[in-house]
Design a protein around this motif. Sequence first.
Motif, short mmCIF file in Angstrom:
data_model
loop_
_atom_site.label_atom_id
_atom_site.label_comp_id
_atom_site.label_asym_id
_atom_site.label_seq_id
_atom_site.Cartn_x
_atom_site.Cartn_y
_atom_site.Cartn_z
N GLY A 1 33.18 -6.81 28.29
CA GLY A 1 33.79 -7.63 27.24
C GLY A 1 35.29 -7.43 27.16
O GLY A 1 36.05 -8.39 27.00
N LEU A 2 35.72 -6.19 27.27
CA LEU A 2 37.15 -5.92 27.21
C LEU A 2 37.89 -6.53 28.40
O LEU A 2 38.98 -7.10 28.25
N GLY A 3 37.28 -6.45 29.57
CA GLY A 3 37.88 -7.07 30.76
C GLY A 3 37.97 -8.59 30.63
O GLY A 3 38.99 -9.19 30.98
N LEU A 4 36.90 -9.20 30.13
CA LEU A 4 36.91 -10.65 29.96
C LEU A 4 37.88 -11.08 28.87
O LEU A 4 38.57 -12.10 29.01
N LEU A 5 37.95 -10.32 27.79
CA LEU A 5 38.90 -10.63 26.72
C LEU A 5 40.33 -10.51 27.22
O LEU A 5 41.17 -11.38 26.95
N ALA A 6 40.62 -9.47 27.99
CA ALA A 6 41.96 -9.30 28.55
C ALA A 6 42.29 -10.42 29.54
O ALA A 6 43.42 -10.93 29.55
N ALA A 7 41.32 -10.82 30.35
CA ALA A 7 41.55 -11.91 31.30
C ALA A 7 41.79 -13.23 30.57
O ALA A 7 42.63 -14.04 30.98
N ALA A 8 41.06 -13.45 29.47
CA ALA A 8 41.28 -14.67 28.68
C ALA A 8 42.67 -14.67 28.06
O ALA A 8 43.37 -15.69 28.08
N TYR A 9 43.07 -13.52 27.51
CA TYR A 9 44.42 -13.43 26.94
C TYR A 9 45.49 -13.63 28.02
O TYR A 9 46.50 -14.29 27.78
N ALA A 10 45.27 -13.07 29.20
CA ALA A 10 46.24 -13.23 30.29
C ALA A 10 46.31 -14.69 30.74
O ALA A 10 47.40 -15.20 31.03
N ALA A 11 45.18 -15.38 30.79
CA ALA A 11 45.18 -16.79 31.18
C ALA A 11 45.90 -17.64 30.14
O ALA A 11 46.66 -18.55 30.49
N ILE A 12 45.68 -17.34 28.87
CA ILE A 12 46.38 -18.08 27.81
C ILE A 12 47.88 -17.80 27.88
O ILE A 12 48.70 -18.71 27.76
N GLY A 13 48.24 -16.55 28.09
CA GLY A 13 49.65 -16.20 28.23
C GLY A 13 50.30 -16.84 29.43
O GLY A 13 51.45 -17.30 29.37
N THR A 14 49.58 -16.92 30.53
CA THR A 14 50.11 -17.57 31.73
C THR A 14 50.30 -19.06 31.49
O THR A 14 51.31 -19.64 31.91
N ALA A 15 49.35 -19.68 30.80
CA ALA A 15 49.48 -21.11 30.51
C ALA A 15 50.68 -21.39 29.61
O ALA A 15 51.47 -22.30 29.88
#
Length: 118
Positions: free
Chosen positions: A18-32
Amino acid sequence: LSRFGEMDWGPVLGGYVGLGLLAAAYAAIGTATSSWTSNQIVAFLLSMVLCLVPYTMGFFLGSVPANLLPLVQYLSFDHHFDSLARGVIDSRNLVFYGSVIAGGLHLAVFALEQRRLG
């Protein structure tokens, strides 16, 4: 050391997933958001808002009208993370985070292509 063997590994593994997926989601939003603007401060503030709103929605589920509760619950990052942190690795949570990650990265690629072509 004998208590170490008695540990329930489901919540540990689910929490890390969950932490990895949450971090990846935040990183994708930040990249966008970073690809949408050339100003770093605007990108940071926009990504912080876009990450905090879905996360904090889970804390206010008690004040949401009953007819909107399933929608708000589904859009809440906290709801999906809590489910994974309990050790329940459900495909709905994986699909949710995968969709957020894919959507954020797709928007970033689209914005960069528009900038390259325009």
